[in-house]
Design a protein around this motif. Structure first.
Motif, PDB file in Angstrom:
ATOM      1  N   GLN A 132      71.862 -38.282   0.946  1.00 25.28           N
ATOM      2  CA  GLN A 132      73.133 -37.590   1.186  1.00 25.28           C
ATOM      3  C   GLN A 132      73.683 -37.847   2.595  1.00 25.28           C
ATOM      4  OE1 GLN A 132      74.972 -35.696  -0.997  1.00 25.28           O
ATOM      5  NE2 GLN A 132      73.543 -36.421  -2.548  1.00 25.28           N
ATOM      6  N   GLY A 133      73.019 -38.724   3.352  1.00 24.27           N
ATOM      7  CA  GLY A 133      73.517 -39.093   4.672  1.00 24.27           C
ATOM      8  C   GLY A 133      72.931 -38.297   5.824  1.00 24.27           C
ATOM      9  N   PHE A 134      71.994 -37.405   5.553  1.00 26.63           N
ATOM     10  CA  PHE A 134      71.335 -36.658   6.625  1.00 26.63           C
ATOM     11  C   PHE A 134      70.192 -37.496   7.178  1.00 26.63           C
ATOM     12  CE2 PHE A 134      73.276 -33.303   4.149  1.00 26.63           C
ATOM     13  CZ  PHE A 134      73.678 -32.375   5.092  1.00 26.63           C
ATOM     14  N   LYS A 135      69.759 -37.170   8.388  1.00 24.03           N
ATOM     15  CA  LYS A 135      68.579 -37.804   8.978  1.00 24.03           C
ATOM     16  C   LYS A 135      67.447 -36.790   8.916  1.00 24.03           C
ATOM     17  CE  LYS A 135      71.027 -40.930  11.923  1.00 24.03           C
ATOM     18  NZ  LYS A 135      72.139 -40.792  12.783  1.00 24.03           N
ATOM     19  N   ALA A 136      66.444 -37.064   8.084  1.00 18.34           N
ATOM     20  CA  ALA A 136      65.352 -36.119   7.880  1.00 18.34           C
ATOM     21  C   ALA A 136      64.018 -36.848   7.828  1.00 18.34           C
ATOM     22  CB  ALA A 136      65.566 -35.343   6.585  1.00 18.34           C
ATOM     23  N   ASP A 137      62.997 -36.212   8.412  1.00 16.70           N
ATOM     24  CA  ASP A 137      61.630 -36.741   8.402  1.00 16.70           C
ATOM     25  C   ASP A 137      60.698 -35.657   7.890  1.00 16.70           C
ATOM     26  OD1 ASP A 137      62.277 -39.134   9.907  1.00 16.70           O
ATOM     27  OD2 ASP A 137      62.406 -37.831  11.657  1.00 16.70           O
ATOM     28  N   VAL A 138      59.609 -36.056   7.240  1.00 15.28           N
ATOM     29  CA  VAL A 138      58.566 -35.113   6.844  1.00 15.28           C
ATOM     30  C   VAL A 138      57.809 -34.715   8.108  1.00 15.28           C
ATOM     31  CG1 VAL A 138      56.427 -34.825   5.534  1.00 15.28           C
ATOM     32  CG2 VAL A 138      58.336 -36.071   4.529  1.00 15.28           C
ATOM     33  N   ALA A 139      57.556 -33.426   8.252  1.00 18.98           N
ATOM     34  CA  ALA A 139      56.831 -32.927   9.423  1.00 18.98           C
ATOM     35  C   ALA A 139      55.925 -31.783   9.001  1.00 18.98           C
ATOM     36  CB  ALA A 139      57.817 -32.457  10.481  1.00 18.98           C
ATOM     37  N   LYS A 140      54.935 -31.501   9.845  1.00 17.19           N
ATOM     38  CA  LYS A 140      54.013 -30.393   9.579  1.00 17.19           C
ATOM     39  C   LYS A 140      53.927 -29.532  10.825  1.00 17.19           C
ATOM     40  CE  LYS A 140      49.348 -29.136   8.486  1.00 17.19           C
ATOM     41  NZ  LYS A 140      48.618 -29.037   7.272  1.00 17.19           N
ATOM     42  N   ASN A 141      53.878 -28.218  10.602  1.00 14.63           N
ATOM     43  CA  ASN A 141      53.677 -27.291  11.704  1.00 14.63           C
ATOM     44  C   ASN A 141      52.600 -26.308  11.291  1.00 14.63           C
ATOM     45  OD1 ASN A 141      53.758 -25.244  13.623  1.00 14.63           O
ATOM     46  ND2 ASN A 141      55.875 -25.700  14.100  1.00 14.63           N
ATOM     47  N   SER A 142      51.398 -26.520  11.782  1.00 15.37           N
ATOM     48  CA  SER A 142      50.267 -25.678  11.392  1.00 15.37           C
ATOM     49  C   SER A 142      50.321 -24.290  12.007  1.00 15.37           C
ATOM     50  CB  SER A 142      48.951 -26.362  11.759  1.00 15.37           C
ATOM     51  OG  SER A 142      48.956 -26.681  13.124  1.00 15.37           O
ATOM     52  N   SER A 143      51.228 -24.047  12.948  1.00 16.98           N
ATOM     53  CA  SER A 143      51.312 -22.728  13.569  1.00 16.98           C
ATOM     54  C   SER A 143      52.155 -21.745  12.764  1.00 16.98           C
ATOM     55  CB  SER A 143      51.878 -22.853  14.986  1.00 16.98           C
ATOM     56  OG  SER A 143      53.223 -23.272  14.929  1.00 16.98           O
ATOM     57  N   LEU A 144      52.667 -22.156  11.601  1.00 15.60           N
ATOM     58  CA  LEU A 144      53.521 -21.273  10.807  1.00 15.60           C
ATOM     59  C   LEU A 144      52.748 -20.174  10.089  1.00 15.60           C
ATOM     60  CD1 LEU A 144      55.993 -23.846   9.253  1.00 15.60           C
ATOM     61  CD2 LEU A 144      56.480 -22.142  11.006  1.00 15.60           C
ATOM     62  N   GLY A 145      51.493 -20.366   9.813  1.00 15.93           N
ATOM     63  CA  GLY A 145      50.710 -19.349   9.115  1.00 15.93           C
ATOM     64  C   GLY A 145      50.750 -19.533   7.613  1.00 15.93           C
ATOM     65  N   SER A 146      49.886 -18.812   6.923  1.00 14.59           N
ATOM     66  CA  SER A 146      49.702 -18.989   5.488  1.00 14.59           C
ATOM     67  C   SER A 146      50.898 -18.537   4.649  1.00 14.59           C
ATOM     68  CB  SER A 146      48.453 -18.247   5.030  1.00 14.59           C
ATOM     69  OG  SER A 146      48.592 -16.871   5.283  1.00 14.59           O
ATOM     70  N   ALA A 147      51.801 -17.762   5.213  1.00 14.73           N
ATOM     71  CA  ALA A 147      52.987 -17.333   4.461  1.00 14.73           C
ATOM     72  C   ALA A 147      53.878 -18.524   4.104  1.00 14.73           C
ATOM     73  CB  ALA A 147      53.786 -16.316   5.267  1.00 14.73           C
ATOM     74  N   TYR A 148      53.674 -19.638   4.787  1.00 15.89           N
ATOM     75  CA  TYR A 148      54.491 -20.828   4.565  1.00 15.89           C
ATOM     76  C   TYR A 148      53.695 -21.969   3.956  1.00 15.89           C
ATOM     77  CZ  TYR A 148      57.919 -18.377   7.350  1.00 15.89           C
ATOM     78  OH  TYR A 148      58.805 -17.446   7.816  1.00 15.89           O
ATOM     79  N   GLY A 149      52.705 -21.656   3.157  1.00 14.84           N
ATOM     80  CA  GLY A 149      51.912 -22.691   2.495  1.00 14.84           C
ATOM     81  C   GLY A 149      51.153 -23.522   3.507  1.00 14.84           C
ATOM     82  N   CYS A 150      51.219 -24.828   3.368  1.00 11.23           N
ATOM     83  CA  CYS A 150      50.496 -25.740   4.266  1.00 11.23           C
ATOM     84  C   CYS A 150      51.284 -26.047   5.531  1.00 11.23           C
ATOM     85  CB  CYS A 150      50.185 -27.048   3.535  1.00 11.23           C
ATOM     86  SG  CYS A 150      49.082 -26.820   2.136  1.00 11.23           S
TER      87      CYS A 150
END
Length: 75
Positions: free
Chosen positions: A24-42
């Protein structure tokens, strides 16, 4: 350029989100943030560079991508 971390929870949703947004023309990358906690899955999501986050989230939801929220930054 502004960056927004869109939390999808799983790497599968993040990869799908990246593909959809890039088409759709956006610039997006897969990223991980382990500090989010278990409420946000992995802790996976997409780092959106520029573009309107509200529009991007709407596109993802219309395409069946589960969006858990925004924030966190990603690494």
């Amino acid at each position: 350029m502004t960056e927004t971390f869109i939390i999808t929870g799983t790497v599968t949703y993040a990869m799908r989100a990246r593909e959809i947004l890039n088409r759709q023309g956006f610039k997006a990358d897969v990223a991980k943030n382990s500090s989010l906690g278990s409420a946000y899955g992995c802790g996976y999501g997409v780092r959106l560079r520029g573009g309107d986050p509200g529009t991007a989230i709407g596109i993802l939801k219309r395409n069946g991508v589960k969006v858990l929220g925004t924030g966190g930054g990603g690494r």
